[in-house]
Design a protein around this motif. Sequence first.
Motif, PDB file in Angstrom:
ATOM      1  N   ARG A 118       2.179   5.655  15.172  1.00 13.05           N
ATOM      2  CA  ARG A 118       3.356   6.385  14.692  1.00 13.05           C
ATOM      3  C   ARG A 118       3.752   7.454  15.703  1.00 13.05           C
ATOM      4  O   ARG A 118       2.909   8.188  16.197  1.00 13.05           O
ATOM      5  CB  ARG A 118       3.058   7.060  13.343  1.00 13.05           C
ATOM      6  CG  ARG A 118       2.730   6.085  12.210  1.00 13.05           C
ATOM      7  CD  ARG A 118       2.412   6.834  10.915  1.00 13.05           C
ATOM      8  NE  ARG A 118       2.039   5.923   9.844  1.00 13.05           N
ATOM      9  CZ  ARG A 118       2.915   5.337   9.018  1.00 13.05           C
ATOM     10  NH1 ARG A 118       4.210   5.593   9.160  1.00 13.05           N
ATOM     11  NH2 ARG A 118       2.500   4.513   8.080  1.00 13.05           N
ATOM     12  N   TYR A 145       5.674   2.498  14.221  1.00 10.39           N
ATOM     13  CA  TYR A 145       6.779   3.211  13.594  1.00 10.39           C
ATOM     14  C   TYR A 145       7.255   4.341  14.504  1.00 10.39           C
ATOM     15  O   TYR A 145       6.451   5.182  14.933  1.00 10.39           O
ATOM     16  CB  TYR A 145       6.340   3.801  12.249  1.00 10.39           C
ATOM     17  CG  TYR A 145       5.843   2.792  11.242  1.00 10.39           C
ATOM     18  CD1 TYR A 145       6.712   2.181  10.344  1.00 10.39           C
ATOM     19  CD2 TYR A 145       4.489   2.439  11.190  1.00 10.39           C
ATOM     20  CE1 TYR A 145       6.255   1.256   9.415  1.00 10.39           C
ATOM     21  CE2 TYR A 145       4.024   1.515  10.267  1.00 10.39           C
ATOM     22  CZ  TYR A 145       4.915   0.925   9.384  1.00 10.39           C
ATOM     23  OH  TYR A 145       4.441   0.004   8.467  1.00 10.39           O
ATOM     24  N   TYR A 166       9.137  -0.842  13.561  1.00  6.35           N
ATOM     25  CA  TYR A 166      10.236  -0.234  12.807  1.00  6.35           C
ATOM     26  C   TYR A 166      10.746   1.014  13.523  1.00  6.35           C
ATOM     27  O   TYR A 166       9.964   1.900  13.883  1.00  6.35           O
ATOM     28  CB  TYR A 166       9.787   0.141  11.384  1.00  6.35           C
ATOM     29  CG  TYR A 166      10.894   0.783  10.582  1.00  6.35           C
ATOM     30  CD1 TYR A 166      11.909   0.002  10.018  1.00  6.35           C
ATOM     31  CD2 TYR A 166      10.946   2.164  10.414  1.00  6.35           C
ATOM     32  CE1 TYR A 166      12.940   0.583   9.309  1.00  6.35           C
ATOM     33  CE2 TYR A 166      11.975   2.758   9.704  1.00  6.35           C
ATOM     34  CZ  TYR A 166      12.979   1.964   9.154  1.00  6.35           C
ATOM     35  OH  TYR A 166      14.007   2.546   8.459  1.00  6.35           O
ATOM     36  N   CYS A 168      11.770   1.581  16.460  1.00  3.69           N
ATOM     37  CA  CYS A 168      11.200   1.807  17.786  1.00  3.69           C
ATOM     38  C   CYS A 168      12.273   1.645  18.866  1.00  3.69           C
ATOM     39  O   CYS A 168      13.272   0.948  18.662  1.00  3.69           O
ATOM     40  CB  CYS A 168      10.058   0.822  18.051  1.00  3.69           C
ATOM     41  SG  CYS A 168       8.586   1.097  17.026  1.00  3.69           S
TER      42      CYS A 168
END
Length: 324
Positions: A118, A145, A166, A168
């Motif tokens: 993340r 993410y 997601y 990115c």
Amino acid sequence: MAAVCVLLVLILLHKTDLCSSVAVSSTDAVLITVDQSGKGDYRRIQEAINAVASNNSELVYISIKPGIYREKIVVPADKPFITLSGTEGSNTTITWNDGGDIFDSPTFSVMASDFVARYLTIRNDFGTTGKGIALRVSADRAAFYGCQILSYQDTLLDDFGRHYYYNCYIEGATDFICGNAASLFESCQLHSLAKNLGTITAQHRNSPSENTGFTFLGCKITGLDGGTTLGRPWGPFSRVIYAHTYMSSAISPDGWQDWDDPRKERTVYYGEYKCYGPGADRSKRVRWSRELSRDESLPFLNKAMIGGRSWLRPTPVHFKKHVK
């Protein structure tokens, strides 16, 4: 008969996913902090990963304080269930400058299943003269993410396994998303640095029986005008889908390449569904690409294609202290 076989495969994958998650709680995690100033548990990211026990069976959340970390990172195969998290993708950077072999050069290599990243920038500064992989993902069930993945050629080696990206930002010029994973890219930006002859994907599916391919759903493609194609076939049955994606004028009118092998034109599966923008005009597309119907696109428009509902996990909310 074919439908029965597909159903059996999905059931087996579902059982495998359930077995992978029963050993861990989805809301509790061991917390490890990385801080270059010395105020955390470790100063370097690799030190924190090394501190995770082999054959780990609990969630480990490695929180990385802002900074530029000049490290070559490997998450070994025997250390699943790790999350690496920065605070913002723009202020937590992992960088290296190796080139050459695609398996040896990555700045960051994920070899362990059930991995999450993340808010990190993962960069390879090798330059424009050869292959320099920023991120290699050679494991099943990995999710990213809000990450930035930056290089020039072969930026993301999406090697094998089921993966989810997601929000990115992925940047490169030549084959900058390559490999034979089954991956869903949702709400991502793909930015081409190519002035001409650029290629976004080089997907490596080798047979029609492999349930692999790249799907780009609700993404955005940017770059210099007219210099980039959507993909070319690394493998003869290469499969890439773009759906509900904005395509700027960076995309060339023909859209796709056959990598100078016309035989692959008969076996690849290159599809577009309800894409828009100046680069989405299909009037001059190569004849062997597909404008998908709604029914043809449905299998690619949700997380079912990667079995994601059974393995994508929420961010932990309860933490316990790491004991060195």
